[in-house]
Design a protein around this motif. Sequence first.
Motif, PDB file in Angstrom:
ATOM      1  N   LEU A 160       0.834  -1.215   0.000  1.00  0.00           N
ATOM      2  CA  LEU A 160       0.000   0.000   0.000  1.00  0.00           C
ATOM      3  C   LEU A 160       0.862   1.255   0.000  1.00  0.00           C
ATOM      4  CD1 LEU A 160      -2.834  -1.031   2.479  1.00  0.00           C
ATOM      5  CD2 LEU A 160      -3.039  -0.675   0.006  1.00  0.00           C
ATOM      6  N   GLN A 206       1.289   4.397  -3.478  1.00  0.00           N
ATOM      7  CA  GLN A 206       0.670   5.695  -3.243  1.00  0.00           C
ATOM      8  C   GLN A 206       0.644   6.499  -4.543  1.00  0.00           C
ATOM      9  OE1 GLN A 206      -0.617   7.089  -0.056  1.00  0.00           O
ATOM     10  NE2 GLN A 206      -0.744   4.869  -0.070  1.00  0.00           N
ATOM     11  N   THR A 235      -2.662   6.561   4.757  1.00  0.00           N
ATOM     12  CA  THR A 235      -3.986   7.150   4.566  1.00  0.00           C
ATOM     13  C   THR A 235      -4.502   6.804   3.182  1.00  0.00           C
ATOM     14  OG1 THR A 235      -3.001   9.197   3.782  1.00  0.00           O
ATOM     15  CG2 THR A 235      -3.541   9.085   6.117  1.00  0.00           C
ATOM     16  N   LYS A 236      -5.797   6.808   3.047  1.00  0.00           N
ATOM     17  CA  LYS A 236      -6.417   6.480   1.767  1.00  0.00           C
ATOM     18  C   LYS A 236      -6.041   7.562   0.753  1.00  0.00           C
ATOM     19  CE  LYS A 236     -10.897   5.290  -0.167  1.00  0.00           C
ATOM     20  NZ  LYS A 236     -12.316   5.157   0.121  1.00  0.00           N
ATOM     21  N   PRO A 237      -5.515   7.157  -0.406  1.00  0.00           N
ATOM     22  CA  PRO A 237      -5.100   8.164  -1.384  1.00  0.00           C
ATOM     23  C   PRO A 237      -6.289   8.867  -2.011  1.00  0.00           C
ATOM     24  CG  PRO A 237      -4.822   5.978  -2.299  1.00  0.00           C
ATOM     25  CD  PRO A 237      -5.247   5.809  -0.868  1.00  0.00           C
ATOM     26  N   ASN A 238      -6.070  10.109  -2.388  1.00  0.00           N
ATOM     27  CA  ASN A 238      -7.090  10.885  -3.084  1.00  0.00           C
ATOM     28  C   ASN A 238      -6.967  10.553  -4.564  1.00  0.00           C
ATOM     29  OD1 ASN A 238      -8.901  12.730  -4.020  1.00  0.00           O
ATOM     30  ND2 ASN A 238      -7.813  14.529  -3.283  1.00  0.00           N
TER      31      ASN A 238
END
Length: 81
Positions: free
Chosen positions: A30, A34, A61-64
């Motif tokens: 993960l 990124q 953190t969850k990617p944009n």
Amino acid sequence: MNGDEGETLAEIINEDDNRSIKRKLVIVGLWCTQTNPKDRPSMIKVVKMLEGKLESLHIPTKPNLSSPPRSAPKFSTSKSI
């Protein structure tokens, strides 16, 4: 109880180790995927993450995934007359 009736202690420990390794690989993966290259770890950091303890890793953190806003093009497709 013979060996055919259930898992041995070594098999149970090995299974727990495999789960830990799999979780570590997913977390490092993960980080490596990124969307912003600046957020990706260096290969030296990746090796340290893989060699370290699972407890020391945290999930990124969850990617944009949306694209940044774009400005309007500075050309026109219509001819001026």
